[in-house]
Design an enzyme around this catalytic site. Structure first.
Site, PDB file in Angstrom:
ATOM      1  CB  SER A 127      -0.896   0.003   1.245  1.00 42.60           C
ATOM      2  OG  SER A 127      -1.508   1.263   1.431  1.00 42.60           O
ATOM      3  CE1 TYR A 152      -4.490  -2.019   4.648  1.00 43.35           C
ATOM      4  CE2 TYR A 152      -3.757   0.189   4.080  1.00 43.35           C
ATOM      5  CZ  TYR A 152      -4.157  -1.081   3.708  1.00 43.35           C
ATOM      6  OH  TYR A 152      -4.218  -1.401   2.363  1.00 43.35           O
TER       7      TYR A 152
END
Length: 337
Positions: A127, A152
């Site tokens: 990501s 995350y």
């Protein structure tokens, strides 16, 4: 080629599976169909995939060790494209355990399955959030990314570290893909494009964080999928010029790579909202709010290595992509133009 695509009922996994099937590959799609967002959307994506020749579906939890072991024993996968994860920066602030179970424990099961079954290449979703506190733009895969600002992001950075270990110890070729703000048809309801569209059509105000002073490298789903498939076809080899006294974070003496997949063009959030208003034919009532914890003010992908290694650069203009999303959204929800 036989592929395992995890997260096949998800946004990127659905589109990736369709592309692989269209070119003649066979795909086993894995998903746990969790309720992080509406399960009906996942079932609707799956309904399209189940009609395609060469597709089979398995509903499995990534962290279910016996089930994952049995999956890899039942099938001989050539390539694994691992897109399943507990997604979302903001959700990680209140539900951290979900990210440990799926993104760390689950990723370990993927690595073990690949290691023991002779998979030729593991390509997996990282990501853009791994850049965290970095402010040097554009974000480069050759820069250090040791300052995540959400759990995350930390799990995605951990995935890259775990993958490198398996590439080094077991010579498993792995490639991490740092996606930048993906949007498009069949997208996720927890992302800004969907949230804004729904609110504007319903006449409700939209929450605009950091008072709109945000920039995002919005990347259309077709460009993401083209990048994923090209990278999956490009099995990494050790970088013979890698230097241990001046280590390059993006490559290794092991068969390991990471790439950015982004549009290489950061757009102002307010500009995105303006395009969306134009496509919807309706103005948004904006509620300007401060920055949310775990968020970053800007993202911008350096994609030079992607272009050099696989010959592809995302290029869908934002206005084109938003119009395609709006057309799909109206069709899916049966909302007349």
């Amino acid at each position: 080629m036989k592929y395992l695509v995890t997260g096949a009922a998800g946004f990127i996994g659905f589109h990736t599976t369709k592309k692989l099937i269209a070119r003649g590959d066979t795909v086993v799609g894995l998903d746990n169909l969790n309720d992080y967002y509406q399960v009906s959307l996942k079932h609707d994506r799956l309904a399209q995939l189940k009609n395609l020749p060469g597709f089979a579906f398995e509903q499995i939890e990534l962290a279910d060790r016996p089930a994952m072991k049995a999956l890899f024993e039942r099938h001989q996968f050539d390539v694994v494209i691992h897109l399943a994860a507990q997604a979302g920066v903001r959700y990680s602030l209140t539900n951290p355990q979900a990210y440990i179970d799926s993104n760390l424990v689950g990723f370990c099961e993927i690595l073990e399955g690949c290691r023991h079954s002779g998979v030729k290449h593991l390509a997996y979703a990282s990501s853009s959030s791994v850049y965290g506190g970095n402010t040097k733009m554009p974000f480069s895969i050759h820069d250090n990314v040791d300052h995540p600002v959400s759990l995350y992001a930390a799990t995605k950075k951990a995935n890259e570290l775990m993958a490198h270990t398996y590439s080094h110890l077991f010579r498993l070729p792995t490639t991490g893909l740092r996606f930048f703000t993906v949007y498009g048809p069949w997208g996720r309801p927890d992302m800004a494009m969907w949230i804004f569209t729904k609110a504007i059509l319903e006449g409700r105000p939209i929450d605009v964080f950091n008072e709109g002073k945000m920039r995002r490298d919005f990347t259309f789903i077709d460009d993401i999928v083209e990048g994923v498939v090209r990278v999956a076809d490009n099995i990494p080899v050790p970088n013979t010029s890698w230097q241990s006294d001046h280590p390059d974070p993006a490559t290794s003496s092991a068969p390991y790579r990471v790439y950015n997949i982004g549009n290489n063009r950061p757009e102002d959030l307010m500009e995105m909202i303006g395009i969306l208003e134009s496509c919807l034919g309706k103005k948004a009532e904006k509620r300007l709010l401060p920055m949310q914890p775990g968020d970053v003010p800007a993202t911008y992908a350096d994609v030079d290595d992607l272009v050099q290694d696989v010959g592809f650069k995302p290029a869908t203009p934002l206005a084109t992509g938003i119009q395609r999303f709006v057309d799909w959204y109206r069709s899916y929800h049966k909302i007349p133009a």
